[in-house]
Write a protein that holds these residues in place. Structure first.
Motif, PDB file in Angstrom:
ATOM      1  N   ALA A   1      41.902  68.623  50.596  1.00  0.00           N
ATOM      2  CA  ALA A   1      41.582  67.077  51.428  1.00  0.00           C
ATOM      3  C   ALA A   1      42.847  66.796  52.410  1.00  0.00           C
ATOM      4  CB  ALA A   1      41.105  66.187  50.685  1.00  0.00           C
ATOM      5  N   ALA A   2      43.933  66.645  51.787  1.00  0.00           N
ATOM      6  CA  ALA A   2      44.880  66.196  52.505  1.00  0.00           C
ATOM      7  C   ALA A   2      45.385  67.146  53.870  1.00  0.00           C
ATOM      8  CB  ALA A   2      46.379  66.193  51.745  1.00  0.00           C
ATOM      9  N   SER A   3      45.124  68.585  53.742  1.00  0.00           N
ATOM     10  CA  SER A   3      45.663  69.313  54.787  1.00  0.00           C
ATOM     11  C   SER A   3      44.508  69.417  55.741  1.00  0.00           C
ATOM     12  CB  SER A   3      45.762  70.806  54.376  1.00  0.00           C
ATOM     13  OG  SER A   3      44.599  71.208  54.008  1.00  0.00           O
ATOM     14  N   THR A   4      43.432  68.720  55.565  1.00  0.00           N
ATOM     15  CA  THR A   4      42.159  68.812  56.499  1.00  0.00           C
ATOM     16  C   THR A   4      41.976  67.414  56.950  1.00  0.00           C
ATOM     17  OG1 THR A   4      40.490  69.170  54.753  1.00  0.00           O
ATOM     18  CG2 THR A   4      41.238  71.117  55.883  1.00  0.00           C
ATOM     19  N   ARG A   5      42.915  66.546  56.431  1.00  0.00           N
ATOM     20  CA  ARG A   5      42.653  65.181  56.958  1.00  0.00           C
ATOM     21  C   ARG A   5      41.288  64.615  56.600  1.00  0.00           C
ATOM     22  NH1 ARG A   5      46.210  64.908  62.490  1.00  0.00           N
ATOM     23  NH2 ARG A   5      48.071  65.475  61.597  1.00  0.00           N
ATOM     24  N   CYS A   6      40.840  64.985  55.386  1.00  0.00           N
ATOM     25  CA  CYS A   6      39.544  64.348  54.877  1.00  0.00           C
ATOM     26  C   CYS A   6      39.577  63.556  53.603  1.00  0.00           C
ATOM     27  CB  CYS A   6      38.364  65.341  54.812  1.00  0.00           C
ATOM     28  SG  CYS A   6      38.359  66.301  53.735  1.00  0.00           S
ATOM     29  N   SER A   7      38.757  62.772  53.079  1.00  0.00           N
ATOM     30  CA  SER A   7      38.907  62.245  51.648  1.00  0.00           C
ATOM     31  C   SER A   7      38.531  63.371  50.636  1.00  0.00           C
ATOM     32  CB  SER A   7      38.029  60.914  51.653  1.00  0.00           C
ATOM     33  OG  SER A   7      36.669  61.326  51.700  1.00  0.00           O
ATOM     34  N   LYS A   8      39.178  63.298  49.547  1.00  0.00           N
ATOM     35  CA  LYS A   8      38.729  64.262  48.553  1.00  0.00           C
ATOM     36  C   LYS A   8      37.359  63.869  47.944  1.00  0.00           C
ATOM     37  CE  LYS A   8      40.873  61.353  44.863  1.00  0.00           C
ATOM     38  NZ  LYS A   8      41.987  61.655  43.563  1.00  0.00           N
ATOM     39  N   SER A   9      36.834  62.752  48.129  1.00  0.00           N
ATOM     40  CA  SER A   9      35.509  62.362  47.711  1.00  0.00           C
ATOM     41  C   SER A   9      34.606  63.229  48.561  1.00  0.00           C
ATOM     42  CB  SER A   9      35.284  60.958  47.793  1.00  0.00           C
ATOM     43  OG  SER A   9      35.317  60.587  49.012  1.00  0.00           O
ATOM     44  N   THR A  10      35.003  63.474  49.868  1.00  0.00           N
ATOM     45  CA  THR A  10      34.067  64.209  50.563  1.00  0.00           C
ATOM     46  C   THR A  10      33.863  65.514  50.203  1.00  0.00           C
ATOM     47  OG1 THR A  10      34.737  63.016  52.667  1.00  0.00           O
ATOM     48  CG2 THR A  10      33.485  65.153  53.039  1.00  0.00           C
ATOM     49  N   LEU A  11      34.843  66.415  49.826  1.00  0.00           N
ATOM     50  CA  LEU A  11      34.890  67.611  49.329  1.00  0.00           C
ATOM     51  C   LEU A  11      34.054  67.607  48.079  1.00  0.00           C
ATOM     52  CD1 LEU A  11      38.369  68.858  50.165  1.00  0.00           C
ATOM     53  CD2 LEU A  11      36.353  69.104  51.400  1.00  0.00           C
TER      54      LEU A  11
END
Length: 204
Positions: free
Chosen positions: A50-60
């Motif tokens: 999530a951090a490396s792709t700049r999204c929230s972990k909740s999205t994944l």
């Protein structure tokens, strides 16, 4: 009753999933597979991706629930046969072409197989996804190459070496890094085919 409640939970989930474009989804998949190759399966986390792709972990987590499900989906997104389309009209040359194709991706895929080694023994879904994406398509394509060779009369249908060719071709990809510390490149694999596979089939 709200519109979401009226639609039901499946519709709500579908709505949430639709926010991720296919391009963005593939970015997630590429990121997790690259990280596994570099760091190993156990070192990879949903939070790190999530951090490396700049999204929230909740999205994944909302999309894939667990890391094994996420990795399995990433593997399936990359399903393809590197041997598909090889048809030179000659069994010997088809096998040489297959060797060259295998050599082009051996480093990348062999590293992934090695990194997933222990994980696939623990998780059946991962094991199934790996088999469906990196093993079965290649075996099917090699069997098709051999079938055409039999139909052309280049090798007899009951030749005892036929059933072992896929294991020879795929096995050497896994074994060379262990024995020699190097991945099997195109030149190495072509030499292997000419020295071991073709003679076993009675081809020159």
């Amino acid at each position: 009753m709200t519109s979401q409640a009226a639609d039901g939970p499946e519709t709500v989930v579908a709505s949430r999933r639709s926010k991720i474009t296919p391009e963005r989804e593939q970015e997630f998949f590429d990121a997790v597979l690259d990280r596994i190759r570099e760091c190993g399966y156990d070192s990879v986390t949903m939070e790190g991706i999530a951090a490396s792709t700049r999204c929230s972990k909740s999205t994944l987590y909302r999309q894939w629930k667990t890391k094994p499900q996420f990795v399995a989906a990433a593997l399936r997104s990359n399903r393809r046969s590197r041997f598909a389309g090889i048809d030179t009209g000659s069994l010997a040359e088809d096998l040489r072409q297959a060797a060259r194709a295998a050599g082009e991706w051996s480093g990348k895929d062999t590293k992934l197989l090695q990194a997933l080694g222990h994980a696939i023994m623990r998780d059946k879904e991962l094991q199934r996804a790996l088999r469906e994406t990196l093993v079965e398509p290649e075996i099917a394509a090699l069997k098709e190459i051999l079938r055409r060779g039999v139909e052309r009369g280049e090798v007899r249908a009951d030749h005892p070496a036929l059933e072992y060719v896929p294991a020879q071709m795929l096995g050497v990809l896994r074994v060379r890094p262990v024995l020699e510390g190097e991945y099997a490149d195109p030149d190495y694999l072509v030499r292997f085919v000419e020295a071991a596979v073709l003679p076993a089939l009675g081809l020159t």
